[in-house]
Design a protein around this motif. Structure first.
Motif, PDB file in Angstrom:
ATOM      1  N   ARG B  18       2.473  -1.671  10.026  1.00 43.57           N
ATOM      2  CA  ARG B  18       1.015  -1.511  10.029  1.00 43.57           C
ATOM      3  C   ARG B  18       0.333  -2.202   8.844  1.00 43.57           C
ATOM      4  N   TYR B  19       1.127  -2.674   7.903  1.00 47.46           N
ATOM      5  CA  TYR B  19       0.518  -3.215   6.678  1.00 47.46           C
ATOM      6  C   TYR B  19       0.973  -4.655   6.412  1.00 47.46           C
ATOM      7  N   GLU B  21       1.614  -5.951   3.610  1.00 49.20           N
ATOM      8  CA  GLU B  21       2.630  -5.961   2.558  1.00 49.20           C
ATOM      9  C   GLU B  21       3.339  -4.608   2.574  1.00 49.20           C
ATOM     10  N   PRO B  24       1.619  -0.811   0.469  1.00 46.75           N
ATOM     11  CA  PRO B  24       0.686   0.159   1.062  1.00 46.75           C
ATOM     12  C   PRO B  24       1.371   1.184   1.965  1.00 46.75           C
ATOM     13  N   ILE B  27       2.693   5.614   0.590  1.00 45.90           N
ATOM     14  CA  ILE B  27       2.200   6.982   0.807  1.00 45.90           C
ATOM     15  C   ILE B  27       2.484   7.455   2.241  1.00 45.90           C
ATOM     16  N   TYR B  66      -1.050  13.216  -5.835  1.00 49.53           N
ATOM     17  CA  TYR B  66      -1.663  13.723  -4.611  1.00 49.53           C
ATOM     18  C   TYR B  66      -1.231  15.157  -4.336  1.00 49.53           C
TER      19      TYR B  66
ATOM     20  N   TYR C  75     -11.003  -7.679   4.447  1.00 49.69           N
ATOM     21  CA  TYR C  75     -10.677  -6.371   5.013  1.00 49.69           C
ATOM     22  C   TYR C  75     -11.918  -5.482   5.046  1.00 49.69           C
ATOM     23  N   LEU C 116      -8.234  -7.179  10.325  1.00 52.94           N
ATOM     24  CA  LEU C 116      -7.355  -6.033  10.073  1.00 52.94           C
ATOM     25  C   LEU C 116      -8.147  -5.016   9.272  1.00 52.94           C
ATOM     26  N   TYR C 118      -8.709  -0.643   8.230  1.00 58.13           N
ATOM     27  CA  TYR C 118      -8.080   0.674   8.126  1.00 58.13           C
ATOM     28  C   TYR C 118      -9.137   1.759   8.031  1.00 58.13           C
ATOM     29  N   TYR C 159      -6.105   0.432  12.015  1.00 57.71           N
ATOM     30  CA  TYR C 159      -5.085   1.462  11.841  1.00 57.71           C
ATOM     31  C   TYR C 159      -5.641   2.638  11.069  1.00 57.71           C
ATOM     32  N   LEU C 179      -4.843   3.107  -1.004  1.00 60.37           N
ATOM     33  CA  LEU C 179      -4.378   2.399   0.197  1.00 60.37           C
ATOM     34  C   LEU C 179      -3.258   1.416  -0.159  1.00 60.37           C
ATOM     35  N   PHE C 198      -8.805  -4.861  -1.484  1.00 62.40           N
ATOM     36  CA  PHE C 198      -7.473  -4.526  -0.982  1.00 62.40           C
ATOM     37  C   PHE C 198      -6.574  -5.763  -1.059  1.00 62.40           C
ATOM     38  N   LEU C 199      -5.441  -5.609  -1.704  1.00 59.72           N
ATOM     39  CA  LEU C 199      -4.472  -6.701  -1.897  1.00 59.72           C
ATOM     40  C   LEU C 199      -5.133  -7.942  -2.489  1.00 59.72           C
TER      41      LEU C 199
END
Lengths: 539, 158, 414
Positions: B18-19, B21, B24, B27, B66, C75, C116, C118, C159, C179, C198-199
């Protein structure tokens, strides 16, 4: 090139300079905990907040770029009040255990409190967040979580310098604490650095803690003798005893870091018995003490006798890659200039090959001598023999009859040391006449014809040339008890006895001669060699 | 040595996809690990670290940030009662008293049968249906001491 | 009154895509896909829509900061970390109309050339994750998401990503850090997420309600949206009301709607014949208003600011006369101390210190100077931290004490 004004002072700086760096250029210190010139900016401590005109809020000077026309105030009431507030916050949960804290005297909390704080803190102990104390983090570091200001310097060091990530934050809010996983010891050859960069008493040195209050220490600038990297360092000492070694920041060599072995190398120097008096082997084969004058006269005449009988080719000059440039220079001056020796060597191992070889990709190098490059640059290496083994072979064949040998044990030990040392011993046994200049006693020293006691690293002024060809000065910090002399002085004596028409009274004089005589060093001044050091010519 | 079973491993691979990289996914993988192993023990942190290629210290550092990633075991039904303003106004504490009376344990303690534990928690986003509590992936709202008692009884017989 | 967000909220089958489409769902997305992305951004700018998460930054302008022709992907992150005490509006939208959010996100992604995206959903809302995931699955199946959005040459994946219990992750840079799999420490700005998010890629973080407002704006035009509300606060806004009201819940009103009307009409007034004492109009982090200060105040950014408070997230908490204000403040201060990430000094130490002093006061162990010490701590924290969490603690501390000081003094022994 942006021009800005800080506290009324106009400064021009390189683009990309932050306010805190610009202020430093202008000689204005901005208080800070988390900012460190050799770590990425984090901006968490909020001590370095300054007023920038036309910005509504105070800005952190560590992360704010200096821009054209910017007007900054670092010491007006608004900024002072902010700094005082941050300081008061940092003491809210701090145990204020200064009397039993080893950081006392070099603690940024103490220091800034005297300048900015001076408030009465009346937070009852039961209101403070309690954390772990006296956590053993291995041979170098002891952790006290309660004293920590959570600046993350240690975490950033392991994240960005060693890339090993041992130390982390755990928890959240005012319960955040630094630590290692399960309090595991730091298994990292650079762990001692976090003690240096910790601005408070959270990370203290296992080796140094409670040995001496820092205000009793004297500091002397030096260069690490532990390997060919030649890290700039500082020797902290008192009454002739070295207490600790700390890095001196040198952006061209070691930034702000030292390896743990280099940091602990003074213990190796202190270990073992010293050679304290000149000794000459008598007819009975036993060494007996003599005065220096007698020793050098004897050596000079014996060497010249061998030369006259067997030719200069029968004498070897065996230098040490741990000796200073000044020592090696006068060694060469005497041996080549007065005795006529042409055969030189300095390699008990493969120093010439490993001098630039990295042991890791941070600081450490394979060659555990501080001045192999100096020996190479002075040409104290003979193609003819191909190292000490060739010399031993030559002596066994009777071609070599005498040797003048300077020997220092490496301050950072490796398993191959014994073998290298045994080669030196073998060389001494193989020649008829051996003169050994040494600092520490060894078994085989008894077999030498003459033993001359010399001072070692930290005990003399001199320069070392590191793997880059960078000449750096080291100062005498301590003086050992005994009749030792610096190696350069021994050869200065021999040169005088031999009738050379030049004399040197200090190591600085020798350095000047060196730069006048040796092409690679030509033009380098003493000042240039201080920091970050001057590069020798590629000859 | 703990490790993901086949199904958890399949889910782990699905999370990674889903990512763009790997990092992420950390978690979500910790959430998966908590579902599998109950809580994020040091052993779990070390396992997740070795699985994903991060130092255990790094993984534990993230986990301790968390509150939903648990640093100690809880009962099968861990009741988290909101203590924030609206719930407090509408009667969190009478409900807490009822929980304590029924379970006989303090916050963060587990009942002897391992079935229950409870804790106060911050705003659950149930302010309009206060007081509220979360048990697993379920919310119980508009709580009264009576309804809390009923919920405990129902869960006890589950 | 026109509804732009809750128009279908009471339809029980609104979570099913078939029924959503019958009611006109995803028509705005189809319309958006026929427009140029740049024109879409202009349309959103013209609508005057401002971020509904709390800060109120103009959405179209936020989008326009994203660099064109970046060699990195852009993103869009949906901030569904709703955690501000008193706030439960996003929850309502996601629970009852998940496709509205997906449609809004798809419109935003198309405008930003994002492929993409989230949804960062607070972990406690796992039960909503089930609803959202089902809606996402339906959208993929219907060809609304995936390699060819609505049959167009535009690919989009969305996602779900669950947080794990950290209020601070609602702050956009903290959300990004979280994230990315890190501790949710807010980042120092600049650089801003629009360029380094992000990234380290261009990133836009938008609140659920903000994104849910987009379909209506696109379907009805920016002018229709901007015609609602006040000069600077356009459109409609959700308010979640809780505490001492007869009908707590989520209501949509036009910006500029009178606060007292909202409390007395929509919220059903203060029950049990009690009197109104105070109102926190926009989530626990905004200054409290005394009952008399609420008169004449309108529910929009400017009017609330003028009254000495803020619109914030629209999480309204109503206090009746029985509420002991020091205790209420202590509850709030405990929250900010618990949720302070601990990264920067003033917030880490200040929120915890203030919370402890308040607990002492409530326990009858406080002294009068403690009250001024609390105000001093507020001054020491304000404006000196990396993110706004400390300021979110400062505002209630300062407003509760200055407006209800006698109640604090009564707790002190001397």
């Amino acid at each position: 090139m942006p021009k800005l004004t800080i506290n009324g002072q106009e400064i021009e700086v390189e683009p990309g300079t932050t306010i805190i760096q610009a202020a430093q250029v202008a000689g204005i210190e901005i208080p800070h905990y988390c900012y460190h010139p050799d770590l990425p900016v984090d901006g968490n401590c909020r001590m370095c907040l300054v007023e920038v005109e036309r910005m509504p809020k105070l800005a952190i000077s560590c992360a704010t770029l200096a821009t054209e026309g910017m007007v900054v105030h670092t010491n007006n009431d608004r900024v002072k009040e902010s700094v005082r507030g941050v300081l008061e916050f940092l003491l809210v949960n701090h145990p204020v255990d200064c009397p039993v804290c080893d950081q006392a005297g070099e603690c940024r909390l103490q220091d800034y409190y005297m300048v900015y704080g001076l408030h009465t803190s009346e937070i009852p102990l039961e209101m403070k967040v309690r954390k772990q104390k006296v956590v053993d983090l291995g041979p170098m570091v002891v952790l006290d979580q309660e004293r920590c200001v959570l600046c993350s310097r240690c975490i950033r060091f392991f994240d960005h310098v060693t890339h090993t990530g041992e130390m982390q934050f755990f928890g959240r809010g005012d319960h955040v604490a630094i630590g290692t996983f399960e309090n595991r010891p730091l298994d990292n050859p650079y762990s001692g650095n976090v003690v240096d960069i910790c601005p408070v008493g959270a990370l203290t040195s296992r080796d140094f803690r409670f040995k001496c209050r820092v205000w009793f220490l004297n500091s002397t600038d030096s260069v690490c003798g532990g390997c060919s990297t030649g890290c700039s360092m500082r020797i902290d000492h008192r009454d002739g005893t070295v207490f600790r070694l700390l890095p001196r920041r040198n952006p061209e060599v070691n930034k702000s870091w030292l390896c743990d072995e280099g940091r602990m190398s003074f213990h190796e120097l202190a270990a073992g018995e010293r050679v304290r008096r000149p000794m000459i082997k008598g007819r009975d084969g036993m060494q007996a003490p003599v005065v220096w004058e007698e020793a050098v006269r004897s050596v000079d005449s014996k060497l010249k006798e061998i030369r006259d009988n067997h030719g200069a080719g029968s004498i070897l000059g065996f230098a040490s890659p741990s000796a200073t440039n000044e020592a090696l220079f006068l060694f060469k001056q005497y041996m080549a200039g007065q005795v006529g020796v042409t055969r030189f060597e300095f390699r008990a191992d493969s120093e010439d090959k490993s001098v630039t070889e990295q042991e890791d990709n941070i600081l450490r190098r394979v060659d555990k001598h501080p001045n192999s490059m100096g020996a190479i640059k002075l040409g104290l290496v003979s193609k003819e023999f191909g190292g000490i083994e060739g010399a031993i072979e030559s002596a066994r064949e009777g071609k070599l009859r005498a040797g003048v040998i300077i020997y220092f044990k490496p301050l950072v030990r490796r398993p191959t040391d014994e073998e290298a040392e045994s080669r030196v011993a073998e060389l001494i046994r193989a020649v008829e006449y051996s003169v050994v200049l040494a600092a520490h006693k060894t078994d085989w020293l008894a077999e030498a014809s003459v033993v001359l006691p010399v001072t070692a690293w930290s005990e003399e002024n001199g320069s070392y040339t590191n793997y880059q060809g960078r000449v750096q000065l080291a100062r005498r910090a301590v003086t050992p008890a005994g009749d030792m002399r610096p190696v350069w002085q021994v050869f200065a004596l021999l040169l005088a006895v031999s009738g050379a028409d030049i004399s040197w009274s200090t190591a600085a004089d020798v350095f000047e001669s060196l730069t006048e005589t040796e092409p690679a060093y030509r033009g380098i001044t003493y000042d240039e060699a201080r920091l970050p050091g001057a590069l020798v010519a590629d000859i | 040595m703990i490790q993901f079973n086949e199904e958890a491993m399949r889910q782990y691979q699905a999370i990674l996809k889903r990512y763009p990289e790997k990092r992420p996914a950390l978690i979500p993988v910790l959430i998966l690990a908590q579902k599998e192993f109950g809580w994020i023990s040091q052993e779990v942190a070390e396992y997740v670290g070795s699985l994903m290629g991060y130092p255990a210290s790094d993984v534990l550092s993230v986990a301790t940030f968390y509150t939903m990633l648990r640093k100690k075991p809880v009962g099968k039904y861990h009741m988290e009662i909101c203590r924030n303003v609206s719930c407090w106004l509408m009667g969190t504490y009478p409900c807490v008293d009822e929980i304590k009376r029924r379970l006989g344990v303090e916050a963060e303690e587990i009942t002897e049968d391992g079935k229950f534990s409870w804790n106060l928690t911050e705003c659950l986003g149930s302010c309009g249906t206060a007081p509220a509590m979360q048990v697993g992936d379920r919310y119980y709202e508009n709580l009264t001491p009576e309804s809390v008692g009923e919920i405990i009884e129902k869960l006890a017989n589950d | 009154m026109i509804k732009t967000l809750l128009m279908n909220i009471d339809e029980p089958d609104q979570v099913e895509i078939g029924r959503v489409r019958e009611r006109g769902g995803y028509a705005a997305l189809e319309k958006a896909l026929r427009m140029e992305p740049a024109a879409l951004i202009e349309e959103v700018k013209a609508s005057g829509l401002r971020g509904r998460g709390g800060a109120g930054f103009p959405t179209g302008m936020k989008w326009s900061f994203v660099p064109k022709n970046s060699d990195k992907p852009t993103y869009l992150l949906c901030n569904a970390d709703e955690s501000e005490p008193g706030t439960f509006k996003d929850r309502k939208l996601m629970e009852c109309d998940p496709h509205l959010l997906i449609e809004g996100m798809a419109i935003a992604c198309y405008a930003l050339d994002c492929h993409l995206s989230y949804i960062y959903l607070r972990g406690e809302f796992e039960f909503i994750a089930h609803t959202l995931q089902k809606a996402l699955d339906e959208a993929y199946e219907a060809g609304i998401l995936g390699p060819s959005v609505c049959g167009r040459d535009y690919a989009l994946d969305i996602y779900l990503h669950l947080g794990q219990g950290a209020y601070i992750c609602g702050e956009e840079t903290s959300l990004i850090e979280s994230l990315e799999g890190n501790r949710g420490y807010p980042r120092i700005k600049p650089p801003f997420p629009a360029t380094h998010g992000f990234l380290a890629s261009p990133t836009v973080v938008n609140n659920v309600e903000t994104l849910c407002a987009l379909p209506w704006i696109i379907a009805n035009g920016s002018a229709a949206y901007a015609a609602m509300g006040t000069e600077k606060s356009k459109g409609t806004k959700l308010f979640s009301v809780s505490g001492h009201v007869a009908k707590p819940g989520v209501y949509e009103v036009e910006m500029g709607y009178p606060l007292m009307d909202f409390i007395n009409n929509e919220s059903g007034g203060v029950p049990n014949g009690r009197k109104l004492k105070a109102v926190i109009p926009g989530g626990s982090s905004v200054p409290v208003l005394r009952a008399e200060e609420c008169e004449g105040v309108l529910l929009d950014y400017e009017s609330l600011l003028k009254a000495g408070s803020m619109l914030g997230s629209g999480g309204m908490i109503v206090f009746d006369e029985t509420v002991r204000m020091p205790e209420a403040l202590s509850v709030i201060a405990d929250f900010y101390a618990h949720e302070s990430c601990g990264q920067c000094t003033p917030c880490r130490e200040g929120t915890g210190w203030a919370a402890k002093i308040l607990r002492n006061l409530i326990a009858g162990k406080g002294k009068r100077p403690d009250i001024d010490l609390l105000l001093k701590i507020a001054d020491m924290m304000e404006g000196k931290t990396i993110c706004p969490l400390a300021d979110a603690d400062v505002m209630p501390i300062r407003s509760f004490i200055t407006k209800f000081r006698s109640e604090f003094e009564e707790l002190c022994s001397n």
